[in-house]
Write an enzyme that holds these catalytic residues in place. Structure first.
Site, PDB file in Angstrom:
ATOM      1  N   LYS A  80      11.722 134.112 -51.159  1.00 54.33           N
ATOM      2  CA  LYS A  80      10.521 133.976 -51.323  1.00 54.33           C
ATOM      3  C   LYS A  80      10.545 133.590 -52.991  1.00 54.33           C
ATOM      4  O   LYS A  80      11.210 133.950 -53.743  1.00 54.33           O
ATOM      5  CB  LYS A  80       9.758 135.330 -51.293  1.00 54.33           C
ATOM      6  CG  LYS A  80       8.436 134.881 -51.003  1.00 54.33           C
ATOM      7  CD  LYS A  80       8.016 134.866 -49.607  1.00 54.33           C
ATOM      8  CE  LYS A  80       6.616 134.441 -49.323  1.00 54.33           C
ATOM      9  NZ  LYS A  80       5.922 134.298 -47.952  1.00 54.33           N
ATOM     10  N   GLY A 185     -10.948 139.538 -40.658  1.00 57.90           N
ATOM     11  CA  GLY A 185     -10.497 138.248 -41.361  1.00 57.90           C
ATOM     12  C   GLY A 185     -10.471 136.866 -40.696  1.00 57.90           C
ATOM     13  O   GLY A 185      -9.744 136.734 -39.827  1.00 57.90           O
ATOM     14  N   HIS A 188      -7.656 131.191 -42.156  1.00 65.38           N
ATOM     15  CA  HIS A 188      -6.877 130.076 -41.803  1.00 65.38           C
ATOM     16  C   HIS A 188      -6.439 130.444 -40.217  1.00 65.38           C
ATOM     17  O   HIS A 188      -6.439 129.767 -39.039  1.00 65.38           O
ATOM     18  CB  HIS A 188      -5.632 129.522 -42.305  1.00 65.38           C
ATOM     19  CG  HIS A 188      -6.239 128.624 -43.571  1.00 65.38           C
ATOM     20  ND1 HIS A 188      -6.268 129.055 -44.793  1.00 65.38           N
ATOM     21  CD2 HIS A 188      -6.579 127.474 -43.591  1.00 65.38           C
ATOM     22  CE1 HIS A 188      -6.509 128.358 -45.858  1.00 65.38           C
ATOM     23  NE2 HIS A 188      -6.900 127.195 -45.259  1.00 65.38           N
TER      24      HIS A 188
HETATM   25  P1  NAD Z   1      -6.683 133.237 -45.629  1.00 58.83           P
HETATM   26  O1  NAD Z   1      -6.795 133.581 -47.018  1.00 58.83           O
HETATM   27  O2  NAD Z   1      -7.192 131.730 -45.149  1.00 58.83           O
HETATM   28  O3  NAD Z   1      -7.728 134.202 -44.948  1.00 58.83           O
HETATM   29  C1  NAD Z   1      -7.791 135.605 -45.000  1.00 58.83           C
HETATM   30  C2  NAD Z   1      -9.255 135.900 -44.719  1.00 58.83           C
HETATM   31  O4  NAD Z   1      -9.596 137.414 -44.903  1.00 58.83           O
HETATM   32  C3  NAD Z   1     -10.463 135.171 -45.724  1.00 58.83           C
HETATM   33  O5  NAD Z   1     -11.494 134.613 -45.079  1.00 58.83           O
HETATM   34  C4  NAD Z   1     -11.014 136.455 -46.495  1.00 58.83           C
HETATM   35  O6  NAD Z   1     -12.180 136.123 -46.973  1.00 58.83           O
HETATM   36  C5  NAD Z   1     -10.832 137.454 -45.523  1.00 58.83           C
HETATM   37  N1  NAD Z   1     -10.647 138.855 -46.303  1.00 58.83           N
HETATM   38  C6  NAD Z   1     -10.048 139.276 -47.306  1.00 58.83           C
HETATM   39  N2  NAD Z   1     -10.040 140.636 -47.377  1.00 58.83           N
HETATM   40  C7  NAD Z   1     -10.947 140.953 -46.560  1.00 58.83           C
HETATM   41  C8  NAD Z   1     -11.344 142.186 -46.029  1.00 58.83           C
HETATM   42  N3  NAD Z   1     -11.097 143.490 -46.739  1.00 58.83           N
HETATM   43  N4  NAD Z   1     -12.135 142.531 -44.969  1.00 58.83           N
HETATM   44  C9  NAD Z   1     -12.322 141.356 -43.974  1.00 58.83           C
HETATM   45  N5  NAD Z   1     -11.956 140.074 -44.555  1.00 58.83           N
HETATM   46  C10 NAD Z   1     -11.217 139.900 -45.834  1.00 58.83           C
HETATM   47  O7  NAD Z   1      -5.202 133.369 -45.197  1.00 58.83           O
HETATM   48  P2  NAD Z   1      -4.511 133.218 -43.774  1.00 58.83           P
HETATM   49  O8  NAD Z   1      -3.673 131.862 -43.883  1.00 58.83           O
HETATM   50  O9  NAD Z   1      -5.388 133.069 -42.535  1.00 58.83           O
HETATM   51  O10 NAD Z   1      -3.693 134.438 -43.489  1.00 58.83           O
HETATM   52  C11 NAD Z   1      -4.091 135.811 -43.042  1.00 58.83           C
HETATM   53  C12 NAD Z   1      -3.175 136.913 -43.034  1.00 58.83           C
HETATM   54  O11 NAD Z   1      -1.792 136.447 -42.141  1.00 58.83           O
HETATM   55  C13 NAD Z   1      -2.331 137.014 -44.356  1.00 58.83           C
HETATM   56  O12 NAD Z   1      -2.138 138.318 -44.615  1.00 58.83           O
HETATM   57  C14 NAD Z   1      -1.280 135.988 -44.411  1.00 58.83           C
HETATM   58  O13 NAD Z   1      -0.323 136.646 -45.460  1.00 58.83           O
HETATM   59  C15 NAD Z   1      -0.838 136.344 -43.119  1.00 58.83           C
HETATM   60  N6  NAD Z   1       0.155 135.197 -42.423  1.00 58.83           N
HETATM   61  C16 NAD Z   1      -0.435 133.968 -42.633  1.00 58.83           C
HETATM   62  C17 NAD Z   1       0.411 132.922 -42.180  1.00 58.83           C
HETATM   63  C18 NAD Z   1      -0.296 131.355 -41.898  1.00 58.83           C
HETATM   64  O14 NAD Z   1       0.361 130.778 -41.358  1.00 58.83           O
HETATM   65  N7  NAD Z   1      -0.931 131.212 -42.743  1.00 58.83           N
HETATM   66  C19 NAD Z   1       1.643 133.269 -41.542  1.00 58.83           C
HETATM   67  C20 NAD Z   1       2.188 134.553 -41.431  1.00 58.83           C
HETATM   68  C21 NAD Z   1       1.310 135.601 -41.792  1.00 58.83           C
END
Ligand code: NAD
Length: 357
Positions: A80, A185, A188
């Site tokens: 990373k 949440g 994405h």
């Molecule tokens: P993102 O930032 O697009 O979405 C996260 C959402 O959670 C946002 O809409 C934010 O407003 C909301 N949020 C933050 N704190 C919150 C809380 N306390 N209560 C409710 N909602 C809250 O991120 P993402 O890409 O959708 O990823 C989501 C999670 O999945 C992250 O932990 C990320 O590390 C993990 N992840 C994502 C991917 C990927 O392909 N995008 C892959 C593996 C893991």
């Protein structure tokens, strides 16, 4: 924090610091384990309060990439990168190009991808300086839509597979019709997962910390919207954390009504002992790095002439991996998180032994 003590403690192979004062670059790349192949993992840009925080983050994240790749059966190891800086204020073309040169200096031992604070557009700038960038090609994704790299739909699809496997294990149900899911949440991954779950017939209770996202969900999705703090105690079958890490802790676990926890967020357990706490409460936990591997599987397929069907089939194997973990955890009466670690370690240690022979 002592760098050497920490690197030794978590079994990392190398930690490299990148510094370019003209471009404003201060970055760290951690290579955790490359016995299965070059280290693949995203590049995060974050306004860390200090270097110690950045180091702790990159060590933790790179380690979980090794486990994620090993359990997803990828020919990659775990690594990373973190860039210290506010992505909204400090990100410039010069900084991104300097980061590209830093990545290039490792000669392919580390391959970068998108992460929090970096976008596909940023990665395309880094790619002007290095070939070791993944997930930037325009192509059809697993749903057949054209996309530029974004792995989130693949991650959401993998989480859907994982929820199905977990519901089968704990609730003895082979479909999701009328299964009640609390989704935390709607970013994405979460928004896409909500759409997949609704299509599968599940009933959804959702939340997001951003009020405008909650309003959009109420207007566009057939869901019940709740306040962020109310999500844990909803009377549901599945809790799907898709926001932040460390959400499974001493405060949240006693509130959970769900019998399954299965979502995309990274590092969901605040501490390792919370895996045991869930088990004792009779809650089945889908280990985060297993269930959220859809995105990295999708990115990895980009190296071999991307075929959406093959990528999809590979992502669907997340369900089999979880079933194996659940079976072993049942037999050993241990937390699923520990069983997942054991299987991953068996896999990358086996590769190491084979490589050394
Ligand atoms: P993102 O930032 O697009 O979405 C996260 C959402 O959670 C946002 O809409 C934010 O407003 C909301 N949020 C933050 N704190 C919150 C809380 N306390 N209560 C409710 N909602 C809250 O991120 P993402 O890409 O959708 O990823 C989501 C999670 O999945 C992250 O932990 C990320 O590390 C993990 N992840 C994502 C991917 C990927 O392909 N995008 C892959 C593996 C893991």
């Amino acid at each position: 924090m002592s760098v050497f003590n920490n690197v030794h403690l978590h079994g990392h192979e190398a930690v490299v610091y990148g510094f370019d004062p003209d471009a404003g670059l201060r970055a760290i790349i951690a290579l955790h384990n490359t016995s299965c192949g070059p280290a693949l993992g995203g590049c995060r840009m974050w306004a860390y309060e200090n270097e110690e925080q950045a180091l702790a983050d990159v060590l933790r994240l790179s380690r979980s990439m090794t486990y994620k790749s090993a359990l997803a059966g990828l020919r990659f190891g775990g690594g990373k990168a973190v860039v210290i800086g506010d992505p909204r204020r400090d990100k410039t073309e010069a900084l991104l190009r300097a980061m590209g040169r830093f990545i290039d200096s490792l000669g392919g031992r580390y391959i970068t991808a998108e992460d929090a604070g970096t976008s596909v557009e940023d990665l395309k700038i880094m790619a002007k300086e290095t070939d070791h960038v993944a997930g930037i090609a325009d192509r059809r994704d697993i749903d057949g839509n054209w996309r530029s790299g974004d792995p989130s739909p693949a991650t959401a699809y993998g989480v859907l597979m994982g929820i199905q496997a977990s519901v089968q294990e704990r609730l003895d149900r082979s479909d999701l019709e009328d299964i009640r899911v609390a989704l935390q949440g709607l970013g994405h991954v979460g928004w896409c997962l909500a759409q997949y779950l609704l299509r599968a017939g599940a009933r959804l209770w959702v939340t997001d910390i951003r009020p405008e996202v909650r309003e959009r969900a109420a207007a566009e999705l057939d869901v019940t919207v709740v306040e962020p703090n109310a999500i844990y105690a909803q009377p549901v079958d599945v809790f799907a954390p898709c926001a932040l890490g460390a959400v499974l802790n001493d405060q949240s676990i006693p509130q959970l009504q769900a019998r399954v926890v299965a979502g995309s967020a990274n590092n969901q357990l605040a501490e390792e002992r919370h895996g045991e706490m869930l088990r004792r409460r009779g809650i089945l936990y889908a280990p985060d790095y297993v269930i959220n591997a859809g995105g990295v599987i999708d990115v990895a397929h980009g190296f071999d002439g991307y075929d959406p069907r093959q990528a999809r089939l590979h992502i669907e194997r997340i369900a089999e991996t979880l079933a194996e973990i659940y079976c072993r955890a049942r037999r050993s009466a241990s937390p699923t998180s520990r069983e997942a670690d054991r299987i991953a370690e068996e896999r990358f240690q086996l590769r190491r032994t084979v490589a050394a022979a």
